[in-house]
Design a protein around this motif. Sequence first.
Motif, PDB file in Angstrom:
ATOM      1  N   GLY A  73      53.296  54.612 -74.639  1.00 44.05           N
ATOM      2  CA  GLY A  73      53.177  55.623 -73.594  1.00 44.05           C
ATOM      3  C   GLY A  73      54.065  55.186 -72.445  1.00 44.05           C
ATOM      4  O   GLY A  73      54.119  53.996 -72.109  1.00 44.05           O
ATOM      5  N   THR A  74      54.781  56.117 -71.819  1.00 36.44           N
ATOM      6  CA  THR A  74      55.781  55.760 -70.805  1.00 36.44           C
ATOM      7  C   THR A  74      55.719  56.726 -69.635  1.00 36.44           C
ATOM      8  O   THR A  74      55.467  57.923 -69.819  1.00 36.44           O
ATOM      9  N   PHE A  75      55.939  56.203 -68.430  1.00 35.88           N
ATOM     10  CA  PHE A  75      56.012  57.049 -67.237  1.00 35.88           C
ATOM     11  C   PHE A  75      57.086  56.482 -66.312  1.00 35.88           C
ATOM     12  O   PHE A  75      57.287  55.263 -66.260  1.00 35.88           O
ATOM     13  N   SER A  76      57.770  57.367 -65.605  1.00 31.95           N
ATOM     14  CA  SER A  76      58.791  56.914 -64.660  1.00 31.95           C
ATOM     15  C   SER A  76      58.541  57.517 -63.288  1.00 31.95           C
ATOM     16  O   SER A  76      58.020  58.632 -63.164  1.00 31.95           O
ATOM     17  N   TYR A  77      58.911  56.766 -62.265  1.00 29.78           N
ATOM     18  CA  TYR A  77      58.845  57.247 -60.882  1.00 29.78           C
ATOM     19  C   TYR A  77      59.982  56.569 -60.134  1.00 29.78           C
ATOM     20  O   TYR A  77      60.056  55.337 -60.100  1.00 29.78           O
ATOM     21  N   GLY A  78      60.866  57.372 -59.573  1.00 32.11           N
ATOM     22  CA  GLY A  78      62.052  56.806 -58.947  1.00 32.11           C
ATOM     23  C   GLY A  78      62.888  56.100 -59.999  1.00 32.11           C
ATOM     24  O   GLY A  78      63.139  56.645 -61.082  1.00 32.11           O
ATOM     25  N   SER A  79      63.298  54.877 -59.725  1.00 29.65           N
ATOM     26  CA  SER A  79      64.113  54.121 -60.672  1.00 29.65           C
ATOM     27  C   SER A  79      63.286  53.195 -61.550  1.00 29.65           C
ATOM     28  O   SER A  79      63.831  52.427 -62.339  1.00 29.65           O
ATOM     29  N   THR A  80      61.950  53.262 -61.424  1.00 31.62           N
ATOM     30  CA  THR A  80      61.068  52.394 -62.214  1.00 31.62           C
ATOM     31  C   THR A  80      60.522  53.137 -63.427  1.00 31.62           C
ATOM     32  O   THR A  80      60.051  54.268 -63.318  1.00 31.62           O
ATOM     33  N   ILE A  81      60.592  52.494 -64.573  1.00 37.66           N
ATOM     34  CA  ILE A  81      60.054  53.019 -65.833  1.00 37.66           C
ATOM     35  C   ILE A  81      59.073  51.998 -66.376  1.00 37.66           C
ATOM     36  O   ILE A  81      59.410  50.816 -66.498  1.00 37.66           O
ATOM     37  N   VAL A  82      57.861  52.426 -66.676  1.00 38.41           N
ATOM     38  CA  VAL A  82      56.863  51.536 -67.264  1.00 38.41           C
ATOM     39  C   VAL A  82      56.453  52.093 -68.624  1.00 38.41           C
ATOM     40  O   VAL A  82      56.050  53.253 -68.737  1.00 38.41           O
ATOM     41  N   SER A  83      56.581  51.256 -69.636  1.00 36.97           N
ATOM     42  CA  SER A  83      56.148  51.615 -70.977  1.00 36.97           C
ATOM     43  C   SER A  83      55.027  50.667 -71.397  1.00 36.97           C
ATOM     44  O   SER A  83      55.066  49.471 -71.088  1.00 36.97           O
ATOM     45  N   ALA A  84      54.017  51.185 -72.093  1.00 37.99           N
ATOM     46  CA  ALA A  84      52.907  50.370 -72.576  1.00 37.99           C
ATOM     47  C   ALA A  84      52.619  50.747 -74.018  1.00 37.99           C
ATOM     48  O   ALA A  84      52.825  51.902 -74.422  1.00 37.99           O
ATOM     49  N   PHE A  85      52.095  49.796 -74.811  1.00 39.47           N
ATOM     50  CA  PHE A  85      52.001  50.008 -76.255  1.00 39.47           C
ATOM     51  C   PHE A  85      51.077  48.959 -76.871  1.00 39.47           C
ATOM     52  O   PHE A  85      50.856  47.884 -76.308  1.00 39.47           O
ATOM     53  N   GLN A  86      50.521  49.286 -78.036  1.00 38.44           N
ATOM     54  CA  GLN A  86      49.749  48.313 -78.804  1.00 38.44           C
ATOM     55  C   GLN A  86      50.686  47.234 -79.348  1.00 38.44           C
ATOM     56  O   GLN A  86      51.792  47.537 -79.810  1.00 38.44           O
ATOM     57  N   VAL A  87      50.236  45.995 -79.311  1.00 41.74           N
ATOM     58  CA  VAL A  87      50.990  44.890 -79.898  1.00 41.74           C
ATOM     59  C   VAL A  87      50.128  44.220 -80.968  1.00 41.74           C
ATOM     60  O   VAL A  87      48.936  43.987 -80.763  1.00 41.74           O
ATOM     61  N   ALA A  88      50.731  43.915 -82.114  1.00 41.73           N
ATOM     62  CA  ALA A  88      50.036  43.260 -83.221  1.00 41.73           C
ATOM     63  C   ALA A  88      48.912  44.155 -83.745  1.00 41.73           C
ATOM     64  O   ALA A  88      47.723  43.855 -83.599  1.00 41.73           O
ATOM     65  N   ARG A  89      49.296  45.232 -84.365  1.00 45.53           N
ATOM     66  CA  ARG A  89      48.365  46.245 -84.855  1.00 45.53           C
ATOM     67  C   ARG A  89      47.334  45.653 -85.813  1.00 45.53           C
ATOM     68  O   ARG A  89      47.679  44.906 -86.726  1.00 45.53           O
ATOM     69  N   ILE A  90      46.070  45.976 -85.561  1.00 44.31           N
ATOM     70  CA  ILE A  90      44.953  45.548 -86.407  1.00 44.31           C
ATOM     71  C   ILE A  90      44.540  46.719 -87.291  1.00 44.31           C
ATOM     72  O   ILE A  90      44.386  47.848 -86.809  1.00 44.31           O
ATOM     73  N   TYR A  91      44.354  46.448 -88.576  1.00 42.59           N
ATOM     74  CA  TYR A  91      44.128  47.517 -89.543  1.00 42.59           C
ATOM     75  C   TYR A  91      42.962  48.407 -89.153  1.00 42.59           C
ATOM     76  O   TYR A  91      43.023  49.631 -89.295  1.00 42.59           O
TER      77      TYR A  91
END
Length: 233
Positions: free
Chosen positions: A23-41
């Motif tokens: 999931g990602t959002f931007s405001y001005g020149s800043t972009i923040v992306s977040a996501f699951q890491v090391a997917r568990i079944y």
Amino acid sequence: LTQLSEDTFTDTPSQHDTEVEPGTFSYGSTIVSAFQVARIYSGGGADVGFSTSTDGGTTWTNGYLPGITIYEGGTNSAASDAAVAYDALHGVWLISTLPIGNNTSVAVSRSTDGIHWGNPVTVTGSASADKNWIVCDSTATSKYYGHCYSEWDNTNDGDLIQMSTSTDGGQTWGPALSTAASDYGIGGVPLVKPNGKVIVPISGFNGDVIAFSSTNGGKSWTKAVNVASDISH
């Protein structure tokens, strides 16, 4: 393509070299992306990671959110469903997550620069939550400038739609509220119009896309109306 992050966990439950559901959002020149890491079944990942650019995507800084899972100082076995928002009034970035433990709650991690994150703030901890999303009213002329809205559905109650509002940059959250008709759905994405009206389109369970709204800053939510029928295979 620029690689933003890499799974560095080594825990046994995870399928490694996996990062999913960004999931990602931007405001001005800043972009923040977040996501699951090391997917568990069985669901979620070993943690939620972030990758942030403060120069419009030229360079990136990445890491993991602290205090959510057992792998980063928390108590939960996994975390899922990252969604990002920015509160312009309070100058704070928010990442909404689903910590997965004895139940699945909704939490929000806060940062003033998108790089250094605090421990999560609980939005709701007493429900089996799913498919959370978050948005903030960042229009300075809006009557509800600085209000942030969290949405999820309660799977223990047939996917009852729930909303909660924060007026202090995500530090505290109001009670979980249903719509006027206690509607059911999944996968809502709240959006805020410039005048402060919040509209939440969401998938219903009768082959329909539905939507509901609030015009009083999240104090109450209308009955959902039909948007259109969808076709599912």
